[in-house]
Scaffold this active site. Structure first.
Site, PDB file in Angstrom:
ATOM      1  N   LYS A   1       0.837  -1.214   0.000  1.00  0.00           N
ATOM      2  CA  LYS A   1       0.000   0.000   0.000  1.00  0.00           C
ATOM      3  C   LYS A   1       0.866   1.256   0.000  1.00  0.00           C
ATOM      4  O   LYS A   1       0.668   2.173  -0.794  1.00  0.00           O
ATOM      5  CB  LYS A   1      -0.921   0.035   1.233  1.00  0.00           C
TER       6      LYS A   1
ATOM      7  N   ARG B   1      -9.554   0.934   9.192  1.00  0.00           N
ATOM      8  CA  ARG B   1      -9.151  -0.434   9.486  1.00  0.00           C
ATOM      9  C   ARG B   1     -10.189  -1.181  10.315  1.00  0.00           C
ATOM     10  O   ARG B   1      -9.975  -2.340  10.647  1.00  0.00           O
ATOM     11  CB  ARG B   1      -7.859  -0.387  10.315  1.00  0.00           C
TER      12      ARG B   1
ATOM     13  N   ARG C   1      11.894  -5.553   4.989  1.00  0.00           N
ATOM     14  CA  ARG C   1      11.638  -4.132   4.707  1.00  0.00           C
ATOM     15  C   ARG C   1      12.603  -3.225   5.479  1.00  0.00           C
ATOM     16  O   ARG C   1      12.911  -3.447   6.645  1.00  0.00           O
ATOM     17  CB  ARG C   1      10.215  -3.754   5.104  1.00  0.00           C
TER      18      ARG C   1
ATOM     19  N   ARG D   1      -0.191  -8.796  13.374  1.00  0.00           N
ATOM     20  CA  ARG D   1      -0.802  -7.778  12.500  1.00  0.00           C
ATOM     21  C   ARG D   1      -1.670  -8.428  11.425  1.00  0.00           C
ATOM     22  O   ARG D   1      -2.740  -7.919  11.097  1.00  0.00           O
ATOM     23  CB  ARG D   1       0.305  -6.913  11.867  1.00  0.00           C
TER      24      ARG D   1
END
Ligand code: AP5
Length: 213
Positions: free
Chosen positions: A13, A88, A127, A171
């Site tokens: 995203k 969310r 990441r 998550r």
């Protein structure tokens, strides 16, 4: 255009929102970035959310809605925005409706990035990102030109404290439990377009552009 980007953590995203924002001039609003900024600046909100974020849990609706309302008050979103990582929960979706109807800026498209859970873990643990301009990289899939250094401003890259494997699994569970039910909320309005977020970044970008047509 006024867009929402939905998808599991690590589905790309942020990567796609940054690129689209640079190309089209639409404002990129990431609630994750806003919350991390609050943590860095040791604001009262930042002190409250720091441990929740580190553990991979969701920040309360009230806190994140407040931070988003504050962002919209800057008044630079009329020409278009990309909401990345918000809403969310169904509560956040209802709050967003109230905020945007007051501003007369309704959402025009919701892009859902679909990526399998197995791919997510490899993406997130690899990441790295720039703490200054927030550009995301990946040690294998999207490496910077010089290892560990941001291409754009030369800052040493960092790893997010919630990017360990166990946190990623928390998550992901939160995403399936609380965020996936938000998608039908927008599907009923005919706003949802799904893209294959598992493809290479440039291909994903093409799919996003097609989904805007
Ligand atoms: P947030 O910052 O929103 O994180 P997230 O949704 O978990 O998403 P990520 O930033 O991890 O992933 P992404 O989809 O942006 O992927 P990226 O482009 O970086 O939220 C963090 C925390 O803040 C939450 O856990 C929560 O605590 C709190 N929070 C935020 N918003 C909230 C809200 N609304 N309500 C409550 N709490 C909230 O890509 C990932 C990696 O993959 C990168 O290394 C990238 O280079 C690489 N990559 C990207 N695309 C590709 C590709 N196509 N192929 C290969 N690699 C790729």
């Amino acid at each position: 255009m006024r867009l929402i980007f939905e998808g599991p953590p690590g589905s790309g995203k942020g990567t796609q929102a940054k690129k689209l924002s640079e190309r089209r001039g639409w404002i990129h609003i990431s609630t994750g970035d806003l919350l991390r900024e609050a943590v860095r600046n040791r604001t009262p909100v930042g002190l409250t959310v720091e441990s929740v974020m580190r553990e991979g849990r969701l920040v309360s609706d009230a806190t994140v809605v407040e931070i988003l309302e504050e962002r919209f008050r800057r008044g630079d979103c009329a020409a278009g925005f990309i909401l990345d990582g918000f809403p969310r929960t169904l509560g956040q979706a209802a709050a967003l409706d109230r905020i945007l109807s007051r501003l007369k800026l309704p959402v025009q498209r919701v892009i859902v990035f679909e990526v399998r859970d197995e791919i997510i873990v490899e993406r997130i643990t690899g990441r790295r990102s720039c703490p200054v301009c927030q550009t995301p990289y990946h040690v294998k899939f999207v490496p910077p030109r010089k290892p560990g250094i941001c291409d754009k401003d030369g800052t040493p890259l960092v790893q997010r404290p919630d990017d360990g494997e166990d946190r990623v699994r928390t998550r992901l569970a939160k995403y399936h439990e609380e965020t996936e039910p938000v998608i039908p909320f927008y599907e009923r309005r005919g706003l949802v377009r799904r893209v294959d977020g598992g493809a290479p970044p440039d291909e994903v970008f093409k799919s996003v552009e097609q989904a805007l047509a």
